[in-house]
Design an enzyme around this catalytic site. Structure first.
Site, mmCIF file in Angstrom:
data_model
loop_
_atom_site.group_PDB
_atom_site.id
_atom_site.type_symbol
_atom_site.label_atom_id
_atom_site.label_comp_id
_atom_site.label_asym_id
_atom_site.label_seq_id
_atom_site.Cartn_x
_atom_site.Cartn_y
_atom_site.Cartn_z
ATOM 1 C CE LYS A 88 37.669 26.375 39.254
ATOM 2 N NZ LYS A 88 37.945 26.649 40.677
ATOM 3 C CD GLU A 110 42.595 21.192 43.432
ATOM 4 O OE1 GLU A 110 43.848 21.119 43.374
ATOM 5 O OE2 GLU A 110 41.982 22.268 43.335
ATOM 6 C CB SER A 376 32.146 31.031 37.290
ATOM 7 O OG SER A 376 31.144 30.060 37.503
#
Lengths: 397, 265
Positions: A88, A110, A376
């Site tokens: 991220k 969010e 990830s």
């Protein structure tokens, strides 16, 4: 390259937002096109990615997992080793720097699993930006550790109590905040969804994953992989891995969350089991009832617990460029255990879905074939949930 | 659409301004919505806006979100809202405007929605998450059915977009008073009157203002600068706490008090 000038990937994408936000999206698109071409900006992003995020992340040849699966050679792209523990940060760093160039002093985001919230709060701390994170109360309960991390980083965590109290509702609330404070606030959208230009911007910032992996694999093997595998919630880590290989003869597999099973109705398999419609500003596949109301998604992995998906994935599905499959909560837990025990790596529950699907892919390939799986995120945030599901004790006896 | 145009013309001739109340259809049930709509038409509403409930109303504040939630809980959906409009049309000639998010309309089918709406006596639609850029297919379906496509303009829009919205809108242009979501507000933006004067100078169509307007005093302050005023959350708040004849009476009186400052001298 897509999107076209209307922000469309084939029929998917677009900008289905209140008029108040349209000028902001047009401004963002213009600013991004200008700033992202600027050499100084590119150098700045590259510097932070290297010295702050710790890129390039390794492409690890997973010898023991390869042996356990008995098929192709498995390479793991270690996004779990990026700063904050997930991919991220690639996007939040890029958008944070973009927001600074645009003169926006406040950023909002969010978050579902909390990984995007943590990555946004991290960049806000780094760049001295005011930061508010919207998070559903159900996710706050499930991801306490990340809530604490965000607060320690100086962000405000705003609980969202509407709807299913998860990611979809957090995103509604972030959009409402942005509608209200659009003049001085940048919305750091966390996936390749939402209105144009977000799917493009997030894809571009995440595409560093595939660019690195392609070069790393070539350096070691001199070849392209046969197949790429990544989990898909909104789809940013998958798109980040896939994109550099778009023109190459490489198979793309996106793994969605089948939750309790596709027939149970409790799942997040938007591409596998959904239909097309408009949610959060984009025309894409989504989970909905016959009257167009959005249905609640379910997954043990909070980052996959979302009833929509990025429009470029919808385009990939229809065009056949990528295939999308789904694995259940139970299978994902098995994937979690497999990677933990064979390689000593605790994967995030989201990434565990991709690992789990390797078991089904392996028999289709021979020992000379190469597969890259995107890890990830790391699994520390999920240990409570996993311990509960697998009945692992933390007591002395 | 003809009813909307005729209404604004008639009011203009009388030196009156339009009161456009909004309630969510199916909140708390369709029978109450029907009774409220007829009462509002009786007590001074000039056009009626009925909300189609949606699971993810991202342009709405807590009041209308909650109303949407209540309506969905009793199973209200687009087809039922259309049917309700048809029943109202049997009893009143007041212009009926449906306000709803794009996805339910898309799923019902753009042409199907437009044709059914026309057949049942609906006059226009407001779709808050369908900006000019994405409205092509809906405009085509709506125009073919003779429905008004009512577009919104916002404080962030700027002159060029407002001019374009004024050209493409049918029925009236809906100016969003605040940079934000729906919901009753104590105070409206200080520069609202200046903004309305500017919008007025840019567009020829009737102009209505909405979002945040909740008292007769606010209505009175805005009346000289517009052709109509939309009041939503302030009515929906009453629907949330009152029931039965008490609710109908209270809303009727509230509508009368809002209409008062809009009547010609």
């Amino acid at each position: 390259m897509l999107p076209d000038k209307h922000g469309r990937y084939g029929p998917y994408g677009g900008r289905f937002v209140p008029e108040t936000l349209m000028p902001a999206l047009l401004e963002l698109e213009e600013a991004y096109r200008r700033i992202s071409r600027d050499k100084e900006f590119k150098d700045e992003v590259a510097w932070y990615l290297k010295d702050y995020v710790g890129r390039p992340t390794p492409l690890y040849f997973a010898r023991h997992l390869t042996e356990a699966l008995g098929g192709p050679q498995i390479y793991i792209k270690r996004e779990d080793l990026a700063h904050t523990g997930a991919h991220k940060i690639n996007n939040t760093l890029g958008q944070g720097l973009l927001a600074r160039r645009m003169g926006k002093k406040r950023i909002i985001a969010e978050t579902g699993a909390g990984q995007h919230g943590v990555a946004t709060a991290t960049v806000a701390a780094l760049l001295g930006q005011e930061c508010d994170i919207f998070m559903g109360t159900e996710d706050i309960r499930r991801q306490r550790l990340n809530v604490i991390r965000m607060r320690l980083l100086g962000a405000r965590v705003i609980p969202v109590e509407s709807g299913s109290c998860t990611l979809k509702d957090a995103m509604n609330e972030a959009i409402r905040d942005w509608v209200t404070n659009v003049r001085h606030t940048h919305y750091v959208l966390g996936s390749v969804g939402g209105p144009h230009p977000y799917p493009m911007i997030v894809r571009d910032f995440q595409s560093v994953i595939g660019q690195e992996a392609k070069a790393q694999l070539h350096r070691v093997t001199g070849r392209l992989p046969q197949c790429l595998v990544a989990c898909v919630g909104g789809g940013s880590n998958a798109m980040g891995l896939f994109h550099a290989f778009y023109q190459d003869p490489v198979r793309f597999v996106g793994v969605e969350a089948a939750g309790h099973g596709l027939k149970s109705g409790h799942h997040s398999a938007t591409l596998v089991a959904g239909s097309t419609g408009v949610l959060h500003g984009a025309f894409s596949y989504l989970l909905q009832d016959p009257w167009g109301n959005i249905q609640e998604a379910h997954s043990l992995a909070p980052g996959l617990d979302y009833p929509g998906v990025g429009p470029e994935h919808s385009f990939f599905k229809d065009s056949g460029r990528a295939e999308y499959v789904a694995v259940t909560d139970k299978e994902a837990l098995e994937g979690f255990q497999l990677l933990s025990e064979t390689e000593g790596i605790l994967p995030a529950l989201e990434s565990s879905h991709a690992v789990a699907y390797l078991k089904k892919l392996a028999p289709q390939y021979g020992p000379d074939d190469l597969i890259i799986v995107n890890l990830s995120g790391r699994g520390d945030k999920d240990v409570d949930a996993v311990a509960q599901a697998l009945e692992v004790s933390g007591e002395a006896h | 659409m003809k009813r909307i145009d005729a209404t604004f013309k008639r009011l203009k001739k009388r030196g009156e301004k339009a009161l456009i109340p909004f309630i969510t259809a199916g909140d708390p049930d369709l029978a109450t919505t029907k009774a409220l709509a007829l009462e509002m038409a009786e007590k001074g509403a000039d056009l009626l806006e009925l909300g189609i409930p949606f699971s993810d109303p991202l342009a709405d504040g807590p009041t209308i979100q909650a109303a949407s939630c209540r309506a969905l809980k009793v199973g209200t959906h687009l087809q039922e809202v259309l049917k309700l409009a048809g029943e109202l049309r049997q009893e009143t000639e007041i212009p009926l405007i449906l306000m709803g998010y794009y996805n339910p309309i898309l799923q019902y089918g753009l042409e199907h929605t437009a044709q059914e709406a026309r057949r049942l006596g609906v006059d226009g639609f407001i779709i808050p998450d369908l900006p000019l850029e994405e409205a092509g297919p809906w405009r085509k379906a709506a125009v073919a059915a003779g429905l008004a496509t009512i577009f919104l303009a916002a404080p962030t829009s700027g002159a060029a977009r407002i001019t374009k919205a004024g050209r493409l809108t049918r029925g009236f242009l809906y100016y969003v008073s605040v940079t934000g979501i729906t919901g009753a507000r104590q105070a409206l933006p200080a520069d609202l009157v200046a903004a309305l004067k500017e919008v007025r100078s840019l567009v020829k169509c009737p102009l209505a203002v909405g979002f945040g307007i909740s008292t007769p005093d606010q209505v009175k302050g805005l009346a000289p600068y517009v052709d109509g005023v939309v009041v939503g959350s302030a009515i929906v708040q009453r629907v949330a706490i009152l029931q039965g004849p008490e609710l109908i009476k209270e809303v009727g009186e509230f509508i009368a008090s809002l209409k008062e400052p809009l009547r010609g001298k």
